[in-house]
Design an enzyme around this catalytic site. Structure first.
Site, PDB file in Angstrom:
ATOM      1  N   ARG A   1       0.863  -1.186   0.000  1.00 25.86           N
ATOM      2  CA  ARG A   1       0.000   0.000   0.000  1.00 25.86           C
ATOM      3  C   ARG A   1       0.894   1.228   0.000  1.00 25.86           C
ATOM      4  NH1 ARG A   1      -5.060  -1.975   1.561  1.00 25.86           N
ATOM      5  NH2 ARG A   1      -5.054  -3.717   3.032  1.00 25.86           N
TER       6      ARG A   1
ATOM      7  N   HIS B   1       0.866  -0.505  14.717  1.00 27.51           N
ATOM      8  CA  HIS B   1       1.017  -1.326  13.522  1.00 27.51           C
ATOM      9  C   HIS B   1       2.349  -2.078  13.483  1.00 27.51           C
ATOM     10  CE1 HIS B   1       1.117  -1.949   9.003  1.00 27.51           C
ATOM     11  NE2 HIS B   1      -0.102  -2.315   9.283  1.00 27.51           N
TER      12      HIS B   1
ATOM     13  N   ARG C   1      -6.257  -5.253  -0.528  1.00 23.53           N
ATOM     14  CA  ARG C   1      -7.663  -4.870  -0.524  1.00 23.53           C
ATOM     15  C   ARG C   1      -7.853  -3.366  -0.303  1.00 23.53           C
ATOM     16  NH1 ARG C   1     -12.178  -7.838   3.099  1.00 23.53           N
ATOM     17  NH2 ARG C   1     -10.350  -9.064   3.552  1.00 23.53           N
TER      18      ARG C   1
ATOM     19  N   ARG D   1      -2.949  -5.671  19.134  1.00 21.86           N
ATOM     20  CA  ARG D   1      -3.856  -4.541  18.962  1.00 21.86           C
ATOM     21  C   ARG D   1      -5.295  -4.975  18.736  1.00 21.86           C
ATOM     22  NH1 ARG D   1      -3.108  -2.360  13.757  1.00 21.86           N
ATOM     23  NH2 ARG D   1      -5.141  -3.165  13.164  1.00 21.86           N
TER      24      ARG D   1
ATOM     25  N   HIS E   1       3.073  -9.447   1.271  1.00 22.45           N
ATOM     26  CA  HIS E   1       2.835  -8.436   2.298  1.00 22.45           C
ATOM     27  C   HIS E   1       4.144  -7.905   2.885  1.00 22.45           C
ATOM     28  CE1 HIS E   1       1.150  -7.200   6.384  1.00 22.45           C
ATOM     29  NE2 HIS E   1       0.384  -6.556   5.536  1.00 22.45           N
TER      30      HIS E   1
ATOM     31  N   TYR F   1       0.424   5.869  11.741  1.00 14.04           N
ATOM     32  CA  TYR F   1       0.638   4.463  12.079  1.00 14.04           C
ATOM     33  C   TYR F   1       1.972   4.369  12.823  1.00 14.04           C
ATOM     34  CZ  TYR F   1      -2.833   2.535   8.734  1.00 14.04           C
ATOM     35  OH  TYR F   1      -3.963   2.193   8.053  1.00 14.04           O
TER      36      TYR F   1
END
Length: 564
Positions: free
Chosen positions: A257, A476, A287, A448, A317, A350
């Site tokens: 992302r 994160h 997504r 989290r 990822h 983040y």
């Protein structure tokens, strides 16, 4: 106030509303509801007719969710204003009642990767159809909505073209107390409320701006912690200098992302302009970021980059960058391995870690990693020197590290596990942690969100403690610590302890050896495990918030950045 709101409704809102019949008929097909769009079901009755019927009013996305109440500092929800003024929309009917609802459509990009000639074209087609043409999987309704209206809504959606019979049922209808679609509350952040917003802060500049970054990395590893450390002055600088340095010959990067306006991607385009080799692995199936990633894929290809976009059956990822530089001593590799995306916007809110290093083993590992990504059709499948890489070795190495702590505990040596992740749901890892607890290993988890482990259960998990940190910034980062008999072992990387991460995605966890970097990771873990406002998971699965004295971890990190 009501008159002024009505006047505003007539001028600005009423022209944008289009009522539609809810009952399908030859002249009025049932409307195709957009995913996550707020809608209103209006119950109507004709004069002299006993039976009522239902109409639907979609609320356009571009209307504000809240309106200022004239002469006050209050706001009122848009739907309340529409309900109070719904009569003009149906001049031939009496408006009996109105109820909010919205539908959620399947959001996954569902394609047959084996049969698709072009993954890029297939994802583009799926993204275009997602908002309106994917099947409905959830209906949210206000609790006040009568059974008759719910049943009619469900019946019509079950008959929608493309929806398999029996897929959508009563259990997919969710009652909501209060407002539906809480995203609209983001507008409240723009209100001028005294002490209603967090004070601004300037992130720390973690690197000497007068020394070339490659000289800094030769002297030692650098660990950065965003947003407390500036993303632009660290990771962004790393890629900018690589793009402009005449001795850099190649840049390789994984992209999950990055956002629409990306200084990271601009640096890659600049590197291409300077004649450098640029290889990018773009995960098209990230997504809700598919459109952005598709756009960057086209721009990079047009500029001359080598772009690979996706592995069949797996999402990539991992957050990694590799810079290859020709120096007097030979070719040198520089790496960045992070927990977060190469996204300058989210790096402001983040919390994420990044390791920048000239370590030759990490550089060789990343070179092999990129060669496997770009040169084969499947996920990486080799054992690396230092890296733990999913789906091949990560789960195995995590289980091995837990079993090693169990062996230390049984032998009377120091045994401790500390893990900071976003989610913990993998059954095998959870069972291994239970065994470790029963054999004397002390375990502290900072999770989290989703956590399927129950801490503090007698005979099962007495030595396990779980807490969640919720604050100004979205937690994160991922950190692993294993006591290892007193030697201490730290890792950071992209993987949560969920089945999809350790077994169905390409993920990387990297060791952290630099003493200063390890000290900082210890400070982060200690601060979060002592956070006086954390949410603590009880043995019954409920969370309880601590309300102790002291400074919350995120505020402590902010103070540290301000002092620096």
């Amino acid at each position: 106030q009501r008159q002024e709101l009505t006047s505003r409704f007539q001028k600005e809102i009423f022209p944008l509303l289009t009522p539609r019949a809810m009952s399908a008929s030859p002249g009025h097909p049932f409307p195709r509801l957009q995913s996550l769009a707020l809608s209103m079901a209006i119950v109507l009755r004709s004069e002299g007719v006993a039976d009522s019927h239902v109409a639907h009013v979609p609320i356009p996305f571009d209307l504000p969710r809240f309106l200022d109440v004239p002469g006050s500092r209050d706001v009122i929800a848009l739907e309340d204003v529409i309900v109070s003024n719904a009569a003009p929309l149906f001049p031939a009917y009496e408006v009996l009642e109105a109820h909010l609802f919205r539908v959620s459509r399947l959001s996954d990009v569902d394609i047959d990767e084996d049969a698709s000639e072009s993954l890029l074209a297939a994802v583009e087609d799926e993204v275009d159809s997602r908002r309106q043409y994917k099947p409905v999987v959830r209906i949210e309704v206000q609790r006040s909505m009568p059974r008759m209206v719910r049943a009619q809504l469900l019946r019509e959606l079950r008959l929608e073209r493309g929806t398999e019979s029996g897929v959508l049922g009563r259990t997919d209808v969710f009652e909501v107390d209060g407002p539906i679609d809480l995203r609209g509350f983001g507008e409240l952040a723009t209100l001028a409320v005294d002490e209603g917003v967090f004070p601004p802060f300037d992130p720390r500049i973690p690197l000497d701006p007068d020394t070339p970054i490659f000289d800094l990395l030769k002297a030692g590893d650098v660990l950065v912690y965003h947003p407390f450390d500036s993303f632009s002055a660290s990771v962004g600088r790393f890629l900018r200098e690589a793009a402009r340095d005449p001795d850099v010959v190649a840049i390789k990067l994984t992209l999950y992302r990055t956002g629409r306006d990306s200084p990271v991607m601009e640096a890659l385009l600049e590197a291409l302009q300077h004649g450098k080799e640029v290889s990018v692995f773009v995960e098209l199936k990230a997504r809700f970021d598919e459109e952005s990633n598709i756009s960057w894929t086209h721009r990079l290809v047009e500029a001359g980059a080598h772009v690979v976009y996706g592995l069949v059956g797996y999402k990539t990822h991992a957050k990694t960058a590799l810079v290859i530089r020709r120096e007097a001593s030979g070719v040198q590799r520089y790496v960045h391995i992070g927990t977060g995306n190469y996204n300058a916007a989210t790096a402001r809110f983040y919390t994420d870690l990044g390791l920048m290093s000239a370590d030759p083993d990490l550089g060789a590992d990343l070179a092999d990693f990129f060669n496997e990504l770009t040169g084969s059709a499947g996920p990486p499948s080799k054992d690396y020197r230092r890296l733990w890489v999913a789906p091949h070795s990560l789960a195995r190495e995590l289980l091995r590290a837990i079993e090693r702590e169990i062996a230390h505990a049984r032998a009377g040596r120091p045994a401790r596990i500390q893990v900071k992740v976003n989610g913990l749901t993998d059954r095998k890892l959870i069972k291994a942690l239970y065994r470790a607890s029963q054999d004397g290993v002390e375990i502290d988890l900072v999770v989290r969100a989703m956590c399927a482990l129950r801490p503090g259960v007698p005979g099962l998990s007495e030595r396990i403690r779980v807490r969640s940190i919720l604050g100004r910034f979205l937690e994160h980062a991922r950190i692993l610590y294993f006591e290892n008999g007193g030697l201490g072992e730290y890792h950071i990387g992209s993987a949560d302890w969920r089945k999809r991460n350790v077994r169905r995605r390409v993920e990387i966890m990297a060791p952290v050896d630099d003493p200063a970097a390890r000290d900082r990771l210890r400070m982060i873990l200690d601060a979060e495990l002592a956070d006086p406002t954390a949410w603590v998971l009880r043995p019954d699965g409920a969370y309880e918030r601590l309300r102790e004295s002291g400074v919350p971890a995120q505020e402590e990190f902010l103070h540290e950045a301000a002092e620096a």
